[in-house]
Design an enzyme around this catalytic site. Structure first.
Site, mmCIF file in Angstrom:
data_model
loop_
_atom_site.group_PDB
_atom_site.id
_atom_site.type_symbol
_atom_site.label_atom_id
_atom_site.label_comp_id
_atom_site.label_asym_id
_atom_site.label_seq_id
_atom_site.Cartn_x
_atom_site.Cartn_y
_atom_site.Cartn_z
ATOM 1 N N LYS A 66 -20.332 -14.909 1.569
ATOM 2 C CA LYS A 66 -21.722 -14.513 1.748
ATOM 3 C C LYS A 66 -22.367 -13.960 0.481
ATOM 4 C CE LYS A 66 -21.311 -13.275 6.666
ATOM 5 N NZ LYS A 66 -21.484 -12.175 7.646
ATOM 6 N N ARG B 287 0.827 -1.215 0.000
ATOM 7 C CA ARG B 287 0.000 0.000 0.000
ATOM 8 C C ARG B 287 0.858 1.261 0.000
ATOM 9 N NH1 ARG B 287 -4.758 -1.803 4.317
ATOM 10 N NH2 ARG B 287 -5.821 -3.248 2.898
ATOM 11 N N GLY C 169 -13.881 -2.982 -0.410
ATOM 12 C CA GLY C 169 -15.199 -2.366 -0.307
ATOM 13 C C GLY C 169 -15.483 -1.400 -1.436
ATOM 14 N N GLY D 154 -9.546 -8.153 -0.700
ATOM 15 C CA GLY D 154 -8.382 -8.669 0.006
ATOM 16 C C GLY D 154 -8.155 -10.151 -0.167
#
Length: 392
Positions: free
Chosen positions: A197, A35, A373, A350
């Site tokens: 999910k 990052r 996200g 991720g």
């Protein structure tokens, strides 16, 4: 939306929102600096323009309190070593001491503000807090795609207070690759979606039905789709409240002519453990009390064939519990298939990126997004607050 190339930065105080929320070990050492390195093109461009560089980021979730295990001190030291120049860590991200440190800066100096989330006003997008930080800057640059879906002070509040603002190189690259993959793709476009999910990705799945030619669903979320078709999945993870939604999704895919692929076999286990008893079973033969934890060899071939003629592949989510070697083979095989494809390949999230790194195929993926996200929000068809504010 302006990019950093559009601005004259010479001599100006340039505040850059970066994502230096890097993983650390128990001794406070950075275990993966990707990052930080992804922000280097923007950082070096600013320094080459003889500007004064001010960096701000969050680290972890300190809950609005000053928790020193979440200090950005290790990130500042690490960046200083990479740049081979001092990086001064301000005592806070607001306040007189930090403002004085910035006021004393000379062109080429680098100051990193302390963790934004030491203040609850950051996540609350508090106007006064945003204005306090904004007055230290002449220019605002967003180079933190991974948090651009969050309406936080450093993402939307500060740029609203700064006249000159733009996207950094990383943010621009992220948006460009997503646009190429989802909005103007070379077809056939294949979406490969996995993970645990259905609930976290149902919006993205529905939105992509209007964009993709082929949809491949794996991971634990595939269990819910299979059960919605009347298949007994044993003790596998199922979202019972989403069976009707899954059934409707399958029907919509058929109506829209989207080819939908679900697993036809699994690596099943008697329990979720690295040393569990495992065996390959067809999707209709998961034993009672057992759970599906990876796609099986037939599904791997089935999915590889579905991607064979793809010209664009977008991937979010692994095919199984790849963190355990017993259930990693399917995900690793898919990594290799995507990497060896002639398609433009974009991965996001991720877990997906961790799987690609584990497979050793990272260099053969066209682009690995830094934002889970934010990437998912774009897949859902949403706009990113951190991008929209730069367009105003």
């Amino acid at each position: 939306m302006n990019t950093i190339r559009d601005l004259d930065l010479k001599g100006k105080r340039v505040l850059v929102r970066v994502d230096f929320n890097v993983p650390m070990d128990g001794d406070g050492n950075i275990t993966d600096d990707i990052r930080i390195r992804m922000a280097l093109p923007t950082i070096n461009h600013i320094l080459n323009q003889e500007a004064k560089l001010i960096l701000c980021s969050h680290m972890g979730r300190p809950g609005g309190k000053r928790v020193m295990e979440f200090s950005l001190a290790p990130a500042a030291s690490h960046l200083a070593a990479i740049l081979e120049r001092p990086v001064l860590l301000a005592p806070d991200c607001v306040g007189g001491e930090s403002e004085a440190l910035v006021a004393a800066m000379q062109p080429g100096d680098v100051v990193m503000l302390e963790n934004l989330r030491f203040h609850k006003q950051e996540t609350e997008n508090d106007t006064v807090f945003a204005e306090q930080i904004a007055r230290m800057a002449d220019v605002y640059i967003n180079d933190a795609f991974a948090v651009s879906h969050r309406a936080h002070a450093s993402v939307v509040g500060i740029p609203a207070c700064v006249a000159e603002k733009a996207a950094g190189f990383l943010l621009q690259t992220e948006m460009d690759f997503f646009h190429k993959a989802m909005d103007t793709p070379v077809r056939p476009l294949v979406a490969l979606v996995g993970g645990a999910k259905v609930s976290s990705k149902l919006g993205a799945l529905k939105n992509m039905l209007d964009k993709v030619d082929t949809m491949i669903i794996g991971g634990a979320m595939a269990n819910t789709f299979l059960k919605s078709q009347g298949i007994d999945m044993g003790a596998s993870k199922i979202e019972e409240d989403l069976l009707a939604s899954a059934r409707e999704f399958v029907r919509e895919a058929e109506e829209k002519g989207v080819k939908l692929y679900l697993p036809v076999d699994f690596v099943a286990a008697d329990r979720f453990a690295a040393d569990a008893v495992v065996k390959n079973v067809t999707s209709r033969d998961v034993p009672e009390g057992w759970m599906a934890l990876d796609i099986g060899p037939a599904s791997t071939i089935y999915f590889q064939e579905a991607m064979a003629d793809a010209r664009t592949i977008v991937w979010n989510g692994p095919m199984g519990a790849f963190e355990m070697d017993a259930f990693a083979r399917g995900t690793m095989a898919i990594c290799q298939a995507v990497a060896s494809s002639h398609a433009l390949s974009v991965t996001g999230g991720g877990d997906s990126n961790a799987a690609v790194k584990k497979s050793g195929e990272a260099a053969n993926i066209s682009y690995m997004s830094t934002g889970g996200g934010a990437f998912l929000a774009l897949m859902e068809g949403k706009t990113l607050p951190g991008v929209e504010v730069l367009r105003k």
